[in-house]
Write a protein that holds these residues in place. Structure first.
Motif, PDB file in Angstrom:
ATOM      1  N   ASP A  16       0.829  -1.210   0.000  1.00  0.00           N
ATOM      2  CA  ASP A  16       0.000   0.000   0.000  1.00  0.00           C
ATOM      3  C   ASP A  16       0.861   1.256   0.000  1.00  0.00           C
ATOM      4  O   ASP A  16       0.586   2.213  -0.731  1.00  0.00           O
ATOM      5  N   GLN A  19       2.698   1.597  -3.463  1.00  0.00           N
ATOM      6  CA  GLN A  19       1.814   2.125  -4.499  1.00  0.00           C
ATOM      7  C   GLN A  19       1.500   3.599  -4.254  1.00  0.00           C
ATOM      8  O   GLN A  19       1.435   4.392  -5.192  1.00  0.00           O
ATOM      9  N   ARG A  20       1.322   3.967  -2.995  1.00  0.00           N
ATOM     10  CA  ARG A  20       1.015   5.367  -2.686  1.00  0.00           C
ATOM     11  C   ARG A  20       2.169   6.290  -3.063  1.00  0.00           C
ATOM     12  O   ARG A  20       1.964   7.385  -3.577  1.00  0.00           O
ATOM     13  N   GLN A  24       0.848   6.352  -7.325  1.00  0.00           N
ATOM     14  CA  GLN A  24      -0.179   7.395  -7.337  1.00  0.00           C
ATOM     15  C   GLN A  24       0.433   8.770  -7.541  1.00  0.00           C
ATOM     16  O   GLN A  24       1.514   9.053  -7.037  1.00  0.00           O
ATOM     17  N   GLN A  25      -0.302   9.594  -8.254  1.00  0.00           N
ATOM     18  CA  GLN A  25       0.157  10.965  -8.432  1.00  0.00           C
ATOM     19  C   GLN A  25      -0.072  11.730  -7.135  1.00  0.00           C
ATOM     20  O   GLN A  25      -1.013  11.460  -6.386  1.00  0.00           O
ATOM     21  N   ARG A  32       4.825  12.037  -9.502  1.00  0.00           N
ATOM     22  CA  ARG A  32       4.869  11.047  -8.431  1.00  0.00           C
ATOM     23  C   ARG A  32       6.043  11.391  -7.524  1.00  0.00           C
ATOM     24  O   ARG A  32       7.054  11.901  -7.990  1.00  0.00           O
TER      25      ARG A  32
END
Length: 158
Positions: A16, A19-20, A24-25, A32
């Protein structure tokens, strides 16, 4: 190193956060914080080493990998794997040609520890801006010194 270099693994426990930070933008932007997972793992490994957080990957929780070619594509990233292994082992024998897997394991464990530090901090911070949270983390731990551009003239009295 010229032997068959292993892929670099990361624990799914932190997926998590990975990916964050890498996928993710950032809110309100088209960028990023870490353009690649490789860059995030390098940051995490240095942070983990600096904090003395070397945490073995729990393979029962699952792992994701980054192709070693991603590290070879950036010689500074590949060199970081060996630099951290050397700093940890305090012995140049760790750099022997048949020790690539050991070097990768040491790097992975420090990256895992660093991701733990980041996750703990982001959970405590609770902010929606991870870039700002990481800057605060680096300042609080003394890794980043912020110099004021203008002196605080309000504190001067005559």
């Amino acid at each position: 190193m010229t032997g068959r270099s292993p892929n670099i693994n990361r624990s799914r426990v932190y997926e998590d956060i990975v990916q964050r930070l890498a996928a993710q933008q950032l809110p309100g932007t088209d960028r990023r914080l870490f353009p690649t997972i490789r860059e995030l793992l390098c940051f995490a490994a240095v942070l983990g080493y600096s904090e003395g957080r070397k945490v073995p990957l729990d393979k029962s929780q699952g792992v994701e990998d980054v192709s070693y070619q991603q590290f070879e594509a950036r010689p500074d990233a590949e060199s970081l794997i060996y630099l951290i292994a050397l700093a940890d082992a305090q012995d140049t024998q760790v750099l022997r040609e048949d020790n690539e897997e050991e070097c990768a394991r040491i790097f992975e464990e420090y990256a895992n520890g660093g991701l733990g530090v980041v996750k703990d901090y982001l959970l405590r911070d609770g902010g929606e801006y991870p870039d700002r949270a990481l800057m605060r983390l680096l300042r609080e731990r003394g890794y980043l010194q912020v110099v004021q551009a203008e002196p605080d003239t309000g504190a001067i009295s005559f």
